[in-house]
Write a protein that holds these residues in place. Sequence first.
Motif, PDB file in Angstrom:
ATOM      1  N   GLU A 107     -34.711  12.748  -4.938  1.00 25.85           N
ATOM      2  CA  GLU A 107     -35.619  12.916  -6.194  1.00 25.85           C
ATOM      3  C   GLU A 107     -36.955  13.394  -5.859  1.00 25.85           C
ATOM      4  OE1 GLU A 107     -34.326   9.278  -8.741  1.00 25.85           O
ATOM      5  OE2 GLU A 107     -33.723   9.061  -6.226  1.00 25.85           O
ATOM      6  N   GLU A 108     -37.285  13.208  -4.512  1.00 24.02           N
ATOM      7  CA  GLU A 108     -38.687  14.025  -4.094  1.00 24.02           C
ATOM      8  C   GLU A 108     -38.676  14.268  -2.682  1.00 24.02           C
ATOM      9  OE1 GLU A 108     -43.181  12.144  -3.010  1.00 24.02           O
ATOM     10  OE2 GLU A 108     -41.869  10.528  -3.705  1.00 24.02           O
ATOM     11  N   VAL A 109     -39.283  15.368  -2.366  1.00 27.04           N
ATOM     12  CA  VAL A 109     -39.154  15.994  -0.859  1.00 27.04           C
ATOM     13  C   VAL A 109     -40.514  15.968  -0.238  1.00 27.04           C
ATOM     14  CG1 VAL A 109     -38.605  18.082   0.686  1.00 27.04           C
ATOM     15  CG2 VAL A 109     -36.910  17.513  -1.614  1.00 27.04           C
ATOM     16  N   ILE A 110     -40.544  15.541   0.661  1.00 25.85           N
ATOM     17  CA  ILE A 110     -42.073  15.424   1.424  1.00 25.85           C
ATOM     18  C   ILE A 110     -41.918  16.338   2.668  1.00 25.85           C
ATOM     19  CG2 ILE A 110     -43.865  13.536   2.579  1.00 25.85           C
ATOM     20  CD1 ILE A 110     -42.752  11.596   0.707  1.00 25.85           C
ATOM     21  N   PHE A 111     -42.661  17.054   3.112  1.00 26.77           N
ATOM     22  CA  PHE A 111     -42.841  17.864   4.151  1.00 26.77           C
ATOM     23  C   PHE A 111     -44.074  17.762   4.961  1.00 26.77           C
ATOM     24  CE2 PHE A 111     -42.812  22.727   5.197  1.00 26.77           C
ATOM     25  CZ  PHE A 111     -42.159  22.670   6.544  1.00 26.77           C
ATOM     26  N   LEU A 112     -44.041  17.077   6.204  1.00 29.56           N
ATOM     27  CA  LEU A 112     -45.170  17.138   6.918  1.00 29.56           C
ATOM     28  C   LEU A 112     -45.349  18.061   7.866  1.00 29.56           C
ATOM     29  CD1 LEU A 112     -43.866  14.042   6.669  1.00 29.56           C
ATOM     30  CD2 LEU A 112     -45.288  13.274   8.148  1.00 29.56           C
ATOM     31  N   THR A 113     -46.372  19.009   7.982  1.00 28.71           N
ATOM     32  CA  THR A 113     -46.847  19.965   8.700  1.00 28.71           C
ATOM     33  C   THR A 113     -48.090  20.285   8.870  1.00 28.71           C
ATOM     34  OG1 THR A 113     -45.842  22.489   8.920  1.00 28.71           O
ATOM     35  CG2 THR A 113     -46.485  21.596   6.539  1.00 28.71           C
ATOM     36  N   ASN A 114     -48.581  21.278   9.765  1.00 30.24           N
ATOM     37  CA  ASN A 114     -49.601  21.707   9.814  1.00 30.24           C
ATOM     38  C   ASN A 114     -49.796  23.232   9.608  1.00 30.24           C
ATOM     39  OD1 ASN A 114     -48.886  22.754  12.385  1.00 30.24           O
ATOM     40  ND2 ASN A 114     -50.615  21.658  13.457  1.00 30.24           N
ATOM     41  N   SER A 116     -49.801  27.209   8.014  1.00 29.85           N
ATOM     42  CA  SER A 116     -50.709  27.796   7.052  1.00 29.85           C
ATOM     43  C   SER A 116     -50.125  27.804   5.676  1.00 29.85           C
ATOM     44  CB  SER A 116     -51.105  29.059   7.546  1.00 29.85           C
ATOM     45  OG  SER A 116     -50.000  29.925   7.411  1.00 29.85           O
ATOM     46  N   GLU A 117     -51.048  27.977   4.927  1.00 31.07           N
ATOM     47  CA  GLU A 117     -50.543  27.839   3.541  1.00 31.07           C
ATOM     48  C   GLU A 117     -49.540  29.245   3.188  1.00 31.07           C
ATOM     49  OE1 GLU A 117     -51.316  25.906   0.881  1.00 31.07           O
ATOM     50  OE2 GLU A 117     -52.598  24.834   2.248  1.00 31.07           O
ATOM     51  N   ASP A 118     -49.942  30.479   3.950  1.00 27.86           N
ATOM     52  CA  ASP A 118     -48.928  31.451   3.598  1.00 27.86           C
ATOM     53  C   ASP A 118     -47.231  31.130   4.294  1.00 27.86           C
ATOM     54  OD1 ASP A 118     -50.717  33.066   2.944  1.00 27.86           O
ATOM     55  OD2 ASP A 118     -51.211  33.874   4.792  1.00 27.86           O
ATOM     56  N   ASP A 119     -47.170  29.895   5.329  1.00 23.61           N
ATOM     57  CA  ASP A 119     -45.887  29.639   5.692  1.00 23.61           C
ATOM     58  C   ASP A 119     -45.307  28.774   4.417  1.00 23.61           C
ATOM     59  OD1 ASP A 119     -46.288  31.300   8.009  1.00 23.61           O
ATOM     60  OD2 ASP A 119     -46.995  29.545   9.253  1.00 23.61           O
ATOM     61  N   ILE A 120     -45.946  28.068   3.822  1.00 25.89           N
ATOM     62  CA  ILE A 120     -45.309  26.827   3.185  1.00 25.89           C
ATOM     63  C   ILE A 120     -45.623  27.273   1.570  1.00 25.89           C
ATOM     64  CG2 ILE A 120     -45.696  25.124   4.755  1.00 25.89           C
ATOM     65  CD1 ILE A 120     -48.276  24.089   3.468  1.00 25.89           C
ATOM     66  N   ASP A 121     -46.144  28.194   1.236  1.00 28.53           N
ATOM     67  CA  ASP A 121     -46.343  28.459  -0.331  1.00 28.53           C
ATOM     68  C   ASP A 121     -44.798  28.713  -0.974  1.00 28.53           C
ATOM     69  OD1 ASP A 121     -45.547  30.976   0.592  1.00 28.53           O
ATOM     70  OD2 ASP A 121     -47.072  32.067  -0.416  1.00 28.53           O
ATOM     71  N   ALA A 122     -43.719  28.808  -0.365  1.00 35.32           N
ATOM     72  CA  ALA A 122     -42.383  28.994  -1.025  1.00 35.32           C
ATOM     73  C   ALA A 122     -41.952  27.610  -1.291  1.00 35.32           C
ATOM     74  CB  ALA A 122     -41.376  29.534  -0.012  1.00 35.32           C
ATOM     75  N   TYR A 123     -42.625  26.310  -0.785  1.00 31.56           N
ATOM     76  CA  TYR A 123     -42.332  25.139  -0.826  1.00 31.56           C
ATOM     77  C   TYR A 123     -43.091  24.209  -1.789  1.00 31.56           C
ATOM     78  CZ  TYR A 123     -39.524  26.578   3.027  1.00 31.56           C
ATOM     79  OH  TYR A 123     -38.910  27.259   3.753  1.00 31.56           O
ATOM     80  N   ASP A 124     -43.862  24.952  -2.877  1.00 26.23           N
ATOM     81  CA  ASP A 124     -44.766  24.451  -3.817  1.00 26.23           C
ATOM     82  C   ASP A 124     -44.482  23.371  -4.671  1.00 26.23           C
ATOM     83  OD1 ASP A 124     -43.317  26.153  -5.364  1.00 26.23           O
ATOM     84  OD2 ASP A 124     -45.185  26.918  -6.261  1.00 26.23           O
ATOM     85  N   ASP A 125     -42.894  23.291  -4.931  1.00 23.56           N
ATOM     86  CA  ASP A 125     -42.591  21.997  -5.649  1.00 23.56           C
ATOM     87  C   ASP A 125     -42.270  20.670  -4.771  1.00 23.56           C
ATOM     88  OD1 ASP A 125     -40.331  23.299  -4.458  1.00 23.56           O
ATOM     89  OD2 ASP A 125     -39.065  22.926  -5.648  1.00 23.56           O
ATOM     90  N   TRP A 126     -42.611  20.659  -3.470  1.00 24.42           N
ATOM     91  CA  TRP A 126     -42.371  19.580  -2.759  1.00 24.42           C
ATOM     92  C   TRP A 126     -43.818  18.964  -2.451  1.00 24.42           C
ATOM     93  CZ3 TRP A 126     -39.400  21.960   2.151  1.00 24.42           C
ATOM     94  CH2 TRP A 126     -38.019  22.236   1.688  1.00 24.42           C
ATOM     95  N   THR A 127     -43.841  17.732  -2.051  1.00 24.97           N
ATOM     96  CA  THR A 127     -45.115  17.197  -1.523  1.00 24.97           C
ATOM     97  C   THR A 127     -45.354  17.444  -0.154  1.00 24.97           C
ATOM     98  OG1 THR A 127     -44.517  15.177  -3.086  1.00 24.97           O
ATOM     99  CG2 THR A 127     -46.125  14.875  -1.448  1.00 24.97           C
ATOM    100  N   ILE A 128     -46.522  18.186  -0.106  1.00 25.36           N
ATOM    101  CA  ILE A 128     -46.957  18.485   1.238  1.00 25.36           C
ATOM    102  C   ILE A 128     -47.910  17.565   1.899  1.00 25.36           C
ATOM    103  CG2 ILE A 128     -47.845  20.503   2.864  1.00 25.36           C
ATOM    104  CD1 ILE A 128     -45.244  21.369   1.416  1.00 25.36           C
ATOM    105  N   LEU A 129     -47.709  16.924   2.928  1.00 25.51           N
ATOM    106  CA  LEU A 129     -48.531  16.071   3.504  1.00 25.51           C
ATOM    107  C   LEU A 129     -49.236  16.838   4.837  1.00 25.51           C
ATOM    108  CD1 LEU A 129     -46.745  12.786   3.632  1.00 25.51           C
ATOM    109  CD2 LEU A 129     -48.603  13.496   1.865  1.00 25.51           C
ATOM    110  N   ARG A 130     -50.233  17.328   4.778  1.00 24.22           N
ATOM    111  CA  ARG A 130     -51.046  18.122   6.042  1.00 24.22           C
ATOM    112  C   ARG A 130     -51.324  17.102   6.970  1.00 24.22           C
ATOM    113  NH1 ARG A 130     -50.681  23.158   5.577  1.00 24.22           N
ATOM    114  NH2 ARG A 130     -52.464  23.423   7.161  1.00 24.22           N
ATOM    115  N   VAL A 131     -50.785  17.593   8.171  1.00 19.58           N
ATOM    116  CA  VAL A 131     -50.945  16.933   9.398  1.00 19.58           C
ATOM    117  C   VAL A 131     -52.146  17.542  10.313  1.00 19.58           C
ATOM    118  CG1 VAL A 131     -50.354  15.499  11.416  1.00 19.58           C
ATOM    119  CG2 VAL A 131     -49.051  15.734   9.569  1.00 19.58           C
ATOM    120  N   ASP A 132     -53.428  17.478  10.033  1.00 15.42           N
ATOM    121  CA  ASP A 132     -54.439  18.341  10.767  1.00 15.42           C
ATOM    122  C   ASP A 132     -55.136  17.634  11.573  1.00 15.42           C
ATOM    123  OD1 ASP A 132     -53.530  20.829   9.601  1.00 15.42           O
ATOM    124  OD2 ASP A 132     -54.858  20.232   7.760  1.00 15.42           O
TER     125      ASP A 132
END
Length: 132
Positions: A107-114, A116-132
Amino acid sequence: MKPFLHWLAVAAISFGSLGFGYHTYLEANPFRVAVIVDSSHPMQPRWGKVLARLDDLDDRRYTAFSLFSEKKKVHGWRSTLRPGDLVPYAPRDFSKLSTMSEIDQAEEVIFLTNASEDDIDAYDDWTILRVD
């Protein structure tokens, strides 16, 4: 005073019964969350923060988690997140993410990554948690 005490008792019993019923329902039907951890080599300097974020997510009630890296499935649906032997290695490659079946069941997808925006823009319907 007697009508008030009668109303208070009925209200307390009703509220308690509804609360217990909802708790029982949520325990039997948890919210499904797929958690994807970017375990590529660029995550190495931030790995401590990744584990801390997983620990924070693990505190959610009434939730079943399925944990993945971009390379493999770590574990299926369970109430706790257990990263086990997950370590950052190898180059970043998100091409396998679309083939993981639990992601469709979540029901929810959480993606932890650092990444770039270009690499993850295909996953814009997921919750992106930036680990910077």
